[in-house]
Design an enzyme around this catalytic site. Sequence first.
Site, mmCIF file in Angstrom:
data_model
loop_
_atom_site.group_PDB
_atom_site.id
_atom_site.type_symbol
_atom_site.label_atom_id
_atom_site.label_comp_id
_atom_site.label_asym_id
_atom_site.label_seq_id
_atom_site.Cartn_x
_atom_site.Cartn_y
_atom_site.Cartn_z
ATOM 1 N N ALA A 88 0.832 -1.207 0.000
ATOM 2 C CA ALA A 88 0.000 0.000 0.000
ATOM 3 C C ALA A 88 0.861 1.249 0.000
ATOM 4 O O ALA A 88 0.554 2.231 -0.678
ATOM 5 C CB ALA A 88 -0.937 -0.004 1.206
ATOM 6 N N GLU A 89 1.953 1.246 0.781
ATOM 7 C CA GLU A 89 2.860 2.385 0.778
ATOM 8 C C GLU A 89 4.301 1.942 0.925
ATOM 9 O O GLU A 89 4.607 0.976 1.642
ATOM 10 C CB GLU A 89 2.548 3.357 1.927
ATOM 11 C CG GLU A 89 1.878 4.638 1.495
ATOM 12 C CD GLU A 89 0.371 4.501 1.460
ATOM 13 O OE1 GLU A 89 -0.266 5.342 0.810
ATOM 14 O OE2 GLU A 89 -0.152 3.566 2.074
ATOM 15 N N THR A 90 5.165 2.672 0.228
ATOM 16 C CA THR A 90 6.600 2.627 0.474
ATOM 17 C C THR A 90 7.004 3.986 1.022
ATOM 18 O O THR A 90 6.662 5.020 0.447
ATOM 19 C CB THR A 90 7.387 2.322 -0.807
ATOM 20 O OG1 THR A 90 7.052 1.008 -1.272
ATOM 21 C CG2 THR A 90 8.887 2.403 -0.568
#
Length: 272
Positions: A45-47
Amino acid sequence: MEVLLHQIDAFADAPFSGNPAAVMPLPSWLPDALLQQLAEENNLAETAFYTSQLPSEAGTPPGDWPAFHLRWFTPTVEVALCGHATMASAAQILADMHPGEDRVSFYTRSGWLQVDRTDDDEFVLDLPVVPSIPVSPDPALVAALGVRPVRAYSGTDEVIVVASEQEVRAAAPVLAAFPALSRAAIITAPGDSVDFVSRFFAPAVGVSEDPVTGSAHAQLVPLWSERLGRTTLHARQLSRRGGALRCELVGDRVLLLGRCRRYLDGVVTLPD
């Protein structure tokens, strides 16, 4: 060039729960196109990417504890606020780089954010309140979500309140039918064993269903605090992985408390 990669589950109250974030420390900023390619490759979903080099607009850090410049990318876009990847970044920094510290600050597109580590090895994430206004439910969004709204609010995300936890659990949204949204849609309801539950859908930014969304609770906590008449709340996000959050409304800030579990450490070899 080699870059470290850490995958850490935030808001995780058990193994293989919470929201996985990729955390990638950088000596200096790489081109934005390469950051986006890395986030797409990580496919979480996020880096989160961070450096110790603060931009001039950051001004003076808020204290004498460690401070970094932090940015967040989904597989498709850079975002303005992400809670779980901020907590994961703090967990990695305080474990690997500054084990003697219990606080770290990040300069971000949402201003300065702070994370504290408690004596019980939990993390307290300090986010700005995300305001909402009451609205009439969007018929197209309601149809795509397949729920029966009790109330609706609009802010950074579109919030649809339903009657029960079971309705949140059972929802089977048709993501392809979503109308255009600024970011995401949230379904929420009173919880059976916690104060409120939610699910979060953001196909417009490359996230079909987010496991546990810190930034969404910056919008949900003020709504449920007003509704329940309390500033301290317990929440659970009902994704397949699931995650628990202890929440507190303090003025115009929302404090989110949870645990982090490290899944892996690795090295990424970048192309020439």
